[in-house]
Design a protein around this motif. Structure first.
Motif, PDB file in Angstrom:
ATOM      1  N   ALA A  27      38.334  34.946  45.310  1.00 54.77           N
ATOM      2  CA  ALA A  27      38.879  35.006  43.946  1.00 54.77           C
ATOM      3  C   ALA A  27      37.768  35.076  42.915  1.00 54.77           C
ATOM      4  O   ALA A  27      37.873  35.789  41.910  1.00 54.77           O
ATOM      5  N   LEU A  62      39.108  37.179  39.430  1.00 59.10           N
ATOM      6  CA  LEU A  62      40.522  36.990  39.129  1.00 59.10           C
ATOM      7  C   LEU A  62      40.714  36.066  37.932  1.00 59.10           C
ATOM      8  O   LEU A  62      39.938  35.136  37.717  1.00 59.10           O
ATOM      9  N   THR A  66      48.636  38.971  39.886  1.00 57.97           N
ATOM     10  CA  THR A  66      47.799  37.875  39.393  1.00 57.97           C
ATOM     11  C   THR A  66      46.897  37.328  40.484  1.00 57.97           C
ATOM     12  O   THR A  66      45.709  37.071  40.258  1.00 57.97           O
ATOM     13  N   VAL A  67      47.477  37.133  41.661  1.00 59.16           N
ATOM     14  CA  VAL A  67      46.729  36.685  42.835  1.00 59.16           C
ATOM     15  C   VAL A  67      47.081  37.636  43.976  1.00 59.16           C
ATOM     16  O   VAL A  67      48.224  37.650  44.430  1.00 59.16           O
TER      17      VAL A  67
END
Length: 247
Positions: A145, A150, A196-197
């Protein structure tokens, strides 16, 4: 061709709707001296779901958007403890300390449910303990991430640096490292359309994962989503598997 812009718009609309949804607050109780060390309790006494909200660990994003999820579970007959926690950029340890403090006061096993950043935090309950965890669209690999930037570098900011700069922190906290070998009672759930993820963070986890087709990031916590019945059943199933003294 995948219309990523459309999915992003759907996610923004969903979180806006969650924030605007009317409803009563839960019963608020402190579990520590800091203003963020509080819980909201929804539903009647019984086996509890402890819900940890997301928000990419940012101080400005609190549990408000998580209340519809908690209220809907309570309406379905489930006791829900909505956990607030400190979110301090550069010092991830305080969030873990808050979870540890709250967990130390539990009298019986619970199901830990978390969404997004909260999903990552819920997964820490499975480190070196037999906790039941349902992680919804979790940030299941902190190092990845961070490298993917992110949340506009949110993970790097929360961890106080990149994996190269804070290697010990990432080793200690990263679910991608700490969930191997595969722990029992842990399930990651992720939508294929999550903007988003990325769903790959759950798919590549050493823990068990379930991928929901055509679901975006907030479908997993939105009671108005068509995915809600499936999420509700996953929660109920996990609660049924708690040790007998919790039921």
């Amino acid at each position: 061709m995948i219309d990523h812009r459309s999915f992003e718009q759907q996610e923004r609309a969903a979180v806006d709707r969650l924030l605007r949804q009317p409803g009563d607050l839960g019963a608020i109780t402190s579990y520590g001296p800091h203003p963020d060390q509080v819980i909201e309790v929804f539903g009647e006494p019984g086996p509890a779901v402890v819900y940890i909200h997301g928000g990419y660990f940012r101080p400005a994003i609190d549990r408000a958007h998580a209340r519809p999820f908690a209220r809907a579970l309570a309406k379905a007959g489930q006791r829900v403890v909505l956990l607030e926690y400190r979110r301090v950029p550069g010092d991830p340890s305080v969030a873990i300390e808050d979870l540890d403090l709250f967990e130390s006061r539990l009298a019986e096993p619970v199901l830990w449910v978390g969404h997004s950043a909260g999903g990552m935090l819920a997964l820490t309950r499975a480190y070196q303990r037999q906790a039941a965890v349902l992680a919804l669209a979790p940030v299941a690999d902190l190092a990845r991430a961070s490298r993917l930037h992110l949340g506009d570098h949110a993970v790097t900011a929360w961890m106080g640096g990149t994996p190269e700069q804070q290697s010990r922190r990432y080793t200690d906290l990263n679910p991608q490292v700490r969930l191997s070998p595969r722990p029992p009672g842990v399930l990651l759930v992720h939508g294929t359309n999550d903007q988003t993820v990325p769903v790959a963070l759950s798919q590549d986890s050493p823990a068990e994962s379930l991928v929901l087709p055509d679901a975006h990031h907030f479908d997993l916590i939105d009671p108005e989503s068509e995915k809600w019945p499936q999420i509700l059943e996953l929660v109920r199933s996990a609660v049924r598997q708690l040790p007998p003294q919790a039921r």
